[in-house]
Enzyme design. Structure first.
Site, short mmCIF file in Angstrom:
data_model
loop_
_atom_site.label_atom_id
_atom_site.label_comp_id
_atom_site.label_asym_id
_atom_site.label_seq_id
_atom_site.Cartn_x
_atom_site.Cartn_y
_atom_site.Cartn_z
N GLU A 195 75.46 -11.94 37.07
CA GLU A 195 75.97 -13.17 36.45
C GLU A 195 76.61 -14.12 37.46
OE1 GLU A 195 78.46 -12.24 33.10
OE2 GLU A 195 76.76 -11.53 31.90
N ASN A 246 71.41 -10.36 30.98
CA ASN A 246 72.51 -10.01 30.09
C ASN A 246 72.48 -11.00 28.93
OD1 ASN A 246 73.10 -8.26 32.17
ND2 ASN A 246 74.84 -9.43 32.93
#
Length: 737
Positions: free
Chosen positions: A377, A431
């Protein structure tokens, strides 16, 4: 031969409150602690500088030996002094590191060891930020290692001095590549032996210890085949003289070959293996990150019970026992470094490379580690050319050590399909939290199909998905952000169905196996925890969703009645849900048997009538059974309902608004609940974002995630008060009708 002496008891510990004078620190208000230890185990979220100090003695027995101090894990920045002499610094909280103290140790007197630990935020040591607690402390233990002058170098990136890489050739022969780092005299030889599972020697090679690289072949060995057959061998490397063994290193390893295909997923030794994985952090309630071997083994008892075949070791290097257990039990592992944020910074990149080298070199002999994660991320604040170059450098760093390794990235939702971040590593994970943070669960299916259409050459899987559940909250009509156990179950039922229906995905890692510490969180009636786990933080309670996956993955027959904690029921009729891996389930209500239901995993008994007071429900079949008592009450139990104390800020209302909140987010006006796409399309609205969150605005990329979602991800730099003020100005700007 090397000897290891644990230094885990009797440490003086206190918050560092004075400066060093002549490299000496005098303890003033200390307590005595034993290792493993963290100062953040309970409600202490302090991130600062603390000091540990203790004495040790050696004696004449070791006078002609080399002496090392070994730290198995010290978070985050560690500075070490011996007898007031500075030994050095280690920047990174999750790997093993050592200092050679031979020239500084007092052989016939006490030695004073002083260790400073600082888990304060830094500008270069990853993780720079993250949705998990950055614990401080000597949380894995400290050892004193005494070895002969002729020894394998214990100072080489925290390794044993023996780096082992194994592979399988086209004829299914096992090939070993050894990289030796030895400190020894001329004439010393190295003897390398390979032992099978019966501890019998099957291959031996002798060479001069000055040879750094040695290769060996084992003809058609038994392969490490995951949970199907986790076959392990042992490598024994010895430094030997005429009639002396100076040093010895033993490493468990296995032979296996991994590959990925964008249309068919993951292959282990040429056999397709769907990744049914769980992610886990290392911490546990009451321990913080200072967990014991017993806690680690209990975690694996639960992972074994649920039937997973893979583990994502999030988001950093874990204890060596974890990798050993994965080897022994056959779990495919995604290992990774704590690269959660990647600004345009050379120092951040250099530190990440050091942590990556430690991770890979210390663990490349483990056959379970099939995927090496280099970022998670990192596009939180947008993407850049420097980011792509940095990721490319980390990717190359892995392949330089392990040319045939599979590297991995975990991207977040608003990384576009065309992003360069999807093209660098060997495999890509996303994700995705459709139905929790944004959109609906059904939107995940379209996203997966669109990504695969746009990137048919990219091996894709889902590296995170989940929803929070607070076991105090329950609902007969669960909905997003009510934090009920029932919604978490429905979320996983719907999301996993979508994922499992896509044969081209390599699989998934659900988020998370266990609730875990997150000091920045105050959400869903729980402070300091992320409650997406299938098991509670203390490991005492398996949530209903745990049994959903057990029904999908485990071969151990069982029956589980859901919603046991939702005891008080006020409606006359209820549906009884059962999870099981049997093909048929029978239920009785107050002794009256209902018609059996046939199916798979989820069994629903519709419109079951409840009598006032206690109702005994039994589910049974083929010798398996479960029982629960539901109580019919006249009024709904208010304790089951989550009441948001901060509805204008809390994530409960990111995407669903209650009628009473219209003053906070008025209709037809902009707000922090609007997507970045919407806000960036309006100059006046985006100027307000620039005013209150210039760094966010500078690096933001268009996307369907809300401004509030991004703000909550950037809590360290955007206070709640700032977000409220920004929303207050946004709601003055009307949207065009």
């Amino acid at each position: 031969m090397r000897e290891i002496y644990p230094l885990n008891t009797g440490w003086m510990f206190e918050k560092a409150n004075t400066v060093l004078e002549n490299n000496s620190y005098i303890m003033s208000s200390h307590e005595v602690v034993n290792l493993p230890h963290t100062w953040n185990a309970d409600d202490n979220n302090d991130r600062g500088k603390y000091v540990y100090q203790r004495n040790f003695s050696l004696g004449s027995k070791h006078a002609d030996q080399e002496i090392y101090i070994e730290f198995l894990g010290a978070n985050s920045v560690c500075q070490v002094y011996l007898n007031s002499t500075y030994l050095g610094e280690h920047r990174g909280g999750y790997s093993t590191f050592r200092f050679c103290i031979t020239q500084l140790v007092r052989w016939y007197d006490d030695n004073e060891l002083t260790v400073f630990l600082d888990n304060s935020p830094t500008e270069d040591v990853s993780p720079l930020a993250g949705d998990f607690t950055i614990y401080g402390g000597l949380y894995r233990g400290v050892n004193l290692i005494c070895t002969d002058k002729n020894h394998f170098d214990l100072g080489y990136y925290g390794t044993s001095g023996v780096i082992l890489r194994s592979e399988v050739d086209e004829k299914e022969n096992g090939i070993l590549h050894l990289e030796l780092h030895a400190k020894c005299d001329e004439g010393v030889r190295v003897q390398v032996s390979v032992l099978d599972e019966n501890h019998e020697t099957i291959e031996t090679k002798i060479a001069d210890a000055s040879e750094k690289h040695i290769s060996m072949k084992v003809e058609r060995p038994d392969l490490w085949q995951g949970k199907e057959k986790p076959c392990l061998y042992e490598l024994k490397a010895e430094l030997v003289g005429e009639d002396t063994v100076y040093d010895e290193v033993s490493l468990k390893f296995g032979f296996r070959a991994c590959s990925l295909h964008a249309e068919n997923g993951f292959y282990l030794n040429g056999k397709h293996l769907r990744i049914n994985g769980v992610a886990k952090h290392q911490d546990c309630e009451g321990y913080g990150n200072a967990v014991t071997p017993e806690v680690i083994r209990r975690d694996f008892d639960l992972i074994r019970e649920i039937g997973a075949n893979a583990v994502r070791l999030s988001h950093y290097q874990h204890d060596q026992l974890v990798y050993d257990l994965c080897d022994q039990e056959g779990y495919v592992v995604w290992a990774e470094i704590p690269m959660m944020s990647m600004p345009d910074s050379q120092s951040v990149l250099e530190n990440a490379e050091e942590q990556l080298k430690e991770l890979v070199l210390q663990n490349c002999h483990h056959p379970s580690v099939c995927f090496w994660g280099i970022q998670n991320e990192i596009a939180m604040g947008g993407e850049s050319i420097s980011m792509y170059r940095s990721v490319d450098e980390l990717n190359d760093a892995v392949h330089k050590i392990l040319p045939k390794a599979l590297t991995a990235s975990a991207n977040m939702y608003y990384v576009k399909n065309s992003s360069q971040l999807n093209q660098i590593t060997d495999m890509t994970g996303y994700n995705l939290y459709y139905g929790w943070y944004y959109g609906e669960t059904k939107d995940l299916e379209l996203w997966i199909e669109e990504f695969h259409k746009d990137n048919p050459q990219v091996p894709l899987g889902i590296s995170e998905y989940g929803a929070d559940a607070n076991l105090a909250f329950h609902s007969e009509r669960p909905k997003v952000k009510d934090y009920t156990e029932e919604f978490q179950s429905i979320y996983h039922e719907e999301t996993y169905r979508i994922i499992s229906d896509k044969p081209y995905l390599w699989g998934s890692f659900l988020w998370n196996m266990f609730d875990f510490g997150s000091a920045i969180r105050d959400e869903g009636g729980t402070k300091g925890k992320n409650c997406k786990g299938l098991v509670t933080f203390d490991r005492k309670i398996r949530k209903d969703a745990f049994y959903f996956y057990k029904a999908n993955w485990s071969k151990e027959p069982f029956i589980h009645i859901c919603e046991k904690r939702f005891i008080n029921r006020h409606e006359d009729l209820m549906d009884i849900k059962v999870y099981s891996n049997l093909s048929k389930v029978t239920v009785s209500v107050n002794g009256v048997e209902m018609e059996p239901v046939s199916g798979s995993v989820v069994f629903i008994f519709k419109n079951v009538a409840l009598k006032p007071g206690q109702n005994i429900i039994r589910a049974y079949q083929n010798g398996e059974e479960d029982q629960v008592v539901f109580v019919k009450v006249e009024e709904p139990d208010p304790s089951y309902v989550f009441v948001d104390p901060h509805p204008e800020i809390n994530v409960k209302n990111w995407f669903t608004q209650e009628q009473g909140e219209v003053d906070v987010f008025p209709e037809n006006f902009f707000s922090i609940l609007d997507s970045l796409d919407t806000l960036m399309a309006n100059e006046a609205a985006w100027n307000i974002v620039k005013k209150f969150a210039p760094k966010l605005a500078e690096r933001a990329v268009p996307g369907a995630v809300t401004l509030l979602w991004v703000c909550n991800k950037m809590k360290s730099v955007l206070s709640e008060e700032t977000v409220k003020k920004m929303n207050g100005e946004l709601i003055r700007i009307p949207k065009e009708q």
